[in-house]
Design a protein around this motif. Sequence first.
Motif, PDB file in Angstrom:
ATOM      1  N   GLU A 235       0.828  -1.208   0.000  1.00  0.00           N
ATOM      2  CA  GLU A 235       0.000   0.000   0.000  1.00  0.00           C
ATOM      3  C   GLU A 235       0.862   1.258   0.000  1.00  0.00           C
ATOM      4  O   GLU A 235       0.478   2.264  -0.606  1.00  0.00           O
ATOM      5  CB  GLU A 235      -0.953  -0.007   1.194  1.00  0.00           C
ATOM      6  N   LYS A 236       2.021   1.197   0.647  1.00  0.00           N
ATOM      7  CA  LYS A 236       2.926   2.346   0.599  1.00  0.00           C
ATOM      8  C   LYS A 236       3.350   2.609  -0.833  1.00  0.00           C
ATOM      9  O   LYS A 236       3.357   3.762  -1.292  1.00  0.00           O
ATOM     10  CB  LYS A 236       4.156   2.081   1.475  1.00  0.00           C
TER      11      LYS A 236
ATOM     12  N   VAL B   3      -8.733  -6.012  -0.027  1.00  0.00           N
ATOM     13  CA  VAL B   3      -9.379  -5.077   0.888  1.00  0.00           C
ATOM     14  C   VAL B   3      -8.366  -4.018   1.302  1.00  0.00           C
ATOM     15  O   VAL B   3      -7.297  -4.341   1.836  1.00  0.00           O
ATOM     16  CB  VAL B   3      -9.929  -5.803   2.134  1.00  0.00           C
ATOM     17  N   LEU B   4      -8.681  -2.757   1.043  1.00  0.00           N
ATOM     18  CA  LEU B   4      -7.783  -1.679   1.423  1.00  0.00           C
ATOM     19  C   LEU B   4      -7.815  -1.472   2.928  1.00  0.00           C
ATOM     20  O   LEU B   4      -8.832  -1.690   3.591  1.00  0.00           O
ATOM     21  CB  LEU B   4      -8.186  -0.387   0.714  1.00  0.00           C
ATOM     22  N   SER B   5      -6.701  -1.015   3.473  1.00  0.00           N
ATOM     23  CA  SER B   5      -6.615  -0.748   4.905  1.00  0.00           C
ATOM     24  C   SER B   5      -7.452   0.464   5.272  1.00  0.00           C
ATOM     25  O   SER B   5      -7.831   1.268   4.412  1.00  0.00           O
ATOM     26  CB  SER B   5      -5.164  -0.513   5.311  1.00  0.00           C
ATOM     27  N   ASP B   6      -7.738   0.608   6.548  1.00  0.00           N
ATOM     28  CA  ASP B   6      -8.486   1.782   7.016  1.00  0.00           C
ATOM     29  C   ASP B   6      -7.739   3.069   6.679  1.00  0.00           C
ATOM     30  O   ASP B   6      -8.356   4.080   6.316  1.00  0.00           O
ATOM     31  CB  ASP B   6      -8.720   1.691   8.516  1.00  0.00           C
ATOM     32  N   GLU B   7      -6.410   3.030   6.797  1.00  0.00           N
ATOM     33  CA  GLU B   7      -5.612   4.221   6.471  1.00  0.00           C
ATOM     34  C   GLU B   7      -5.771   4.579   5.006  1.00  0.00           C
ATOM     35  O   GLU B   7      -5.939   5.750   4.648  1.00  0.00           O
ATOM     36  CB  GLU B   7      -4.148   3.960   6.777  1.00  0.00           C
TER      37      GLU B   7
ATOM     38  N   GLU C 215      -9.267   6.004   4.227  1.00  0.00           N
ATOM     39  CA  GLU C 215      -9.395   7.371   4.743  1.00  0.00           C
ATOM     40  C   GLU C 215      -8.693   8.359   3.816  1.00  0.00           C
ATOM     41  O   GLU C 215      -9.223   9.437   3.518  1.00  0.00           O
ATOM     42  CB  GLU C 215      -8.799   7.453   6.149  1.00  0.00           C
ATOM     43  N   ARG C 216      -7.527   7.998   3.335  1.00  0.00           N
ATOM     44  CA  ARG C 216      -6.779   8.889   2.439  1.00  0.00           C
ATOM     45  C   ARG C 216      -7.479   9.060   1.092  1.00  0.00           C
ATOM     46  O   ARG C 216      -7.329  10.099   0.444  1.00  0.00           O
ATOM     47  CB  ARG C 216      -5.358   8.354   2.222  1.00  0.00           C
ATOM     48  N   LEU C 217      -8.239   8.052   0.687  1.00  0.00           N
ATOM     49  CA  LEU C 217      -8.890   8.086  -0.623  1.00  0.00           C
ATOM     50  C   LEU C 217     -10.372   8.432  -0.536  1.00  0.00           C
ATOM     51  O   LEU C 217     -11.101   8.281  -1.521  1.00  0.00           O
ATOM     52  CB  LEU C 217      -8.728   6.724  -1.316  1.00  0.00           C
TER      53      LEU C 217
ATOM     54  N   THR D 106     -15.081   2.890   1.683  1.00  0.00           N
ATOM     55  CA  THR D 106     -14.910   3.363   3.058  1.00  0.00           C
ATOM     56  C   THR D 106     -14.251   2.250   3.875  1.00  0.00           C
ATOM     57  O   THR D 106     -13.979   1.165   3.359  1.00  0.00           O
ATOM     58  CB  THR D 106     -16.259   3.735   3.698  1.00  0.00           C
ATOM     59  N   GLY D 107     -14.049   2.523   5.144  1.00  0.00           N
ATOM     60  CA  GLY D 107     -13.441   1.533   6.013  1.00  0.00           C
ATOM     61  C   GLY D 107     -14.323   0.334   6.287  1.00  0.00           C
ATOM     62  O   GLY D 107     -13.827  -0.716   6.727  1.00  0.00           O
ATOM     63  N   GLU D 108     -15.614   0.452   6.038  1.00  0.00           N
ATOM     64  CA  GLU D 108     -16.541  -0.670   6.212  1.00  0.00           C
ATOM     65  C   GLU D 108     -16.670  -1.409   4.891  1.00  0.00           C
ATOM     66  O   GLU D 108     -17.090  -0.826   3.886  1.00  0.00           O
ATOM     67  CB  GLU D 108     -17.917  -0.160   6.671  1.00  0.00           C
TER      68      GLU D 108
END
Length: 282
Positions: A149-150, A172-176, A179-181, A221-223
């Motif tokens: 992801e970095k 699945v993208l991380s919560d971080e 949030e950034r996207l 989103t994070g969900e």
Amino acid sequence: MAPNVLKLACPNRRGIVATVSNMLFEAGFNIREAAQYDDHETGQFFMRVAFDGSGARADLEARLGATEKHFQMTSSLRFDKRPQRVLVLVSRFDHCLADLLYRQYVGEMNMQIAGVVANYPRETFARLDFDGAPFHYLPITKDTKKEQEKRLFEVIDETEADLIVLARYMQVLSDEATERLAGRCINIHHSFLPGFKGARPYHQAHARGVKLIGATAHYVTGELDEGPIIEQDVERVSHGDTPDALVRKGRDIERRVLARAVRYHIDDRVMINGPRTVVFPD
């Protein structure tokens, strides 16, 4: 040529439409298209105005600032008519990627595919012509997710991507990351949400004997699979359809649903309204 676009949201009250229309007129612009929505449940008012003319942007921005203060309004103003730069993330299934590449080729949408990111090697997509879009192979495992992801965000910065599209990107993208996207990352889910979330939704649907299958494009989103929905579509199926038949029919739905969602976004036709969206279709 794409028009300038003003989007705004504020608590509903009398005089908003008249004020905005007069503001554009006095700044030397002409309204080409206008749409509005009054959410009676929340008391919020939403409006999208497409306009052109010979007025000065600085003058309009000054007038808009006063209008925002008066109506407790949030707004976005886009004068930039350049194609939106879209970064497409994909895994093994490439039908949505192929569809977006074709729509770019025929000039259907005001976008430029700035790059393709995949967790599968380039050979997986050998039959596709990326038309000059750079390919980034970013493999991922449970142990390398953070590093991957970095690197993904480095690619996003390098390509100056305006919009990130998860075109059947089965990670699945991380919560971080979500949030950034926020507000600029669209996912296509191969199910008519909120039903059949997660993996293998067509197989879930077959097991339940559904008569309709669908696809959903939503902001990430994070969900998981819970983001504000932009577009959906369905197709009727029968008891005779196997899981493979549902997958085949589902690919067609996914392509058109994702394409409409991307077009609505890059044409500034979507506004987020809490867990939902307001979409002003053309």
